[in-house]
Scaffold this motif. Structure first.
Motif, PDB file in Angstrom:
ATOM      1  N   PRO A  68       0.823  -1.224   0.000  1.00 58.32           N
ATOM      2  CA  PRO A  68       0.000   0.000   0.000  1.00 58.32           C
ATOM      3  C   PRO A  68       0.852   1.268   0.000  1.00 58.32           C
ATOM      4  O   PRO A  68       1.686   1.473   0.886  1.00 58.32           O
ATOM      5  N   ARG A  69       0.638   2.101  -0.979  1.00 64.40           N
ATOM      6  CA  ARG A  69       1.456   3.303  -1.161  1.00 64.40           C
ATOM      7  C   ARG A  69       1.358   4.256   0.019  1.00 64.40           C
ATOM      8  O   ARG A  69       2.328   4.902   0.382  1.00 64.40           O
ATOM      9  N   GLU A  70       0.166   4.347   0.629  1.00 66.27           N
ATOM     10  CA  GLU A  70       0.028   5.267   1.751  1.00 66.27           C
ATOM     11  C   GLU A  70       0.900   4.864   2.929  1.00 66.27           C
ATOM     12  O   GLU A  70       1.260   5.697   3.755  1.00 66.27           O
ATOM     13  N   LEU A  71       1.288   3.594   2.981  1.00 65.79           N
ATOM     14  CA  LEU A  71       2.167   3.170   4.067  1.00 65.79           C
ATOM     15  C   LEU A  71       3.598   3.664   3.860  1.00 65.79           C
ATOM     16  O   LEU A  71       4.311   3.909   4.828  1.00 65.79           O
ATOM     17  N   LEU A  72       4.001   3.820   2.620  1.00 66.33           N
ATOM     18  CA  LEU A  72       5.324   4.404   2.361  1.00 66.33           C
ATOM     19  C   LEU A  72       5.349   5.828   2.895  1.00 66.33           C
ATOM     20  O   LEU A  72       6.314   6.257   3.540  1.00 66.33           O
ATOM     21  N   TRP A  73       4.276   6.563   2.642  1.00 74.79           N
ATOM     22  CA  TRP A  73       4.164   7.937   3.129  1.00 74.79           C
ATOM     23  C   TRP A  73       4.093   7.956   4.656  1.00 74.79           C
ATOM     24  O   TRP A  73       4.761   8.737   5.320  1.00 74.79           O
ATOM     25  N   PHE A  74       3.276   7.085   5.211  1.00 73.28           N
ATOM     26  CA  PHE A  74       3.074   7.013   6.657  1.00 73.28           C
ATOM     27  C   PHE A  74       4.392   6.710   7.382  1.00 73.28           C
ATOM     28  O   PHE A  74       4.705   7.340   8.392  1.00 73.28           O
ATOM     29  N   LEU A  75       5.157   5.772   6.860  1.00 73.14           N
ATOM     30  CA  LEU A  75       6.419   5.396   7.507  1.00 73.14           C
ATOM     31  C   LEU A  75       7.506   6.439   7.267  1.00 73.14           C
ATOM     32  O   LEU A  75       8.409   6.606   8.089  1.00 73.14           O
ATOM     33  N   GLY A  76       7.422   7.119   6.131  1.00 71.00           N
ATOM     34  CA  GLY A  76       8.360   8.202   5.837  1.00 71.00           C
ATOM     35  C   GLY A  76       9.809   7.751   5.741  1.00 71.00           C
ATOM     36  O   GLY A  76      10.105   6.602   5.448  1.00 71.00           O
TER      37      GLY A  76
END
Length: 124
Positions: A72-80
């Motif tokens: 999930p792409r939003e997890l890349l953003w979330f984890l930073g």
């Protein structure tokens, strides 16, 4: 969606990803590195998400690039941090705008439908 709700949402997405990966790798032989990575994602406890998940993500993307689109792409953003290296600049900008919308909705006391907002931003 406030920050706590957003964190819960992302942790739930990570849990769903892990469960799916475990299911998809269950037929692999014991000791297979992808199966072990799936198990590591599945066993990740919430208090270690920020410290351990980025390493698992890096291992997933560098060792199994063919499977990267399933993350999930939003997890890349979330984890930073280092996880942002797996996102192109335009996608980073999209998630920045999405974060701004989420924060604005939270200030108004509203819950932002993340999927609908992301689709709307992509279409614009």
């Amino acid at each position: 969606m406030n920050d706590a709700e957003y964190a819960r949402y992302c942790r739930q997405r990570l849990k769903e990803f892990a469960a799916t990966l475990v299911t998809r790798t269950a037929s692999l032989p014991e000791g297979d590195s992808l199966r072990e990575l799936a198990q590591a994602f599945d066993e990740l406890s919430p208090e270690y998400v920020y410290s351990e998940a980025p390493g698992l993500v890096d291992r997933f993307f560098t060792t199994y690039p063919d499977f990267a689109p399933t993350f999930p792409r939003e997890l890349l953003w979330f984890l930073g941090g280092e996880c942002l290296h797996y996102m192109p600049d335009d996608e980073i900008q999209l998630f920045q705008r999405l974060d701004e919308e989420r924060e604005a909705a939270s200030e108004r006391g509203e819950v932002l439908d993340m999927e609908a907002a992301r689709q709307r931003l992509r279409d614009n």
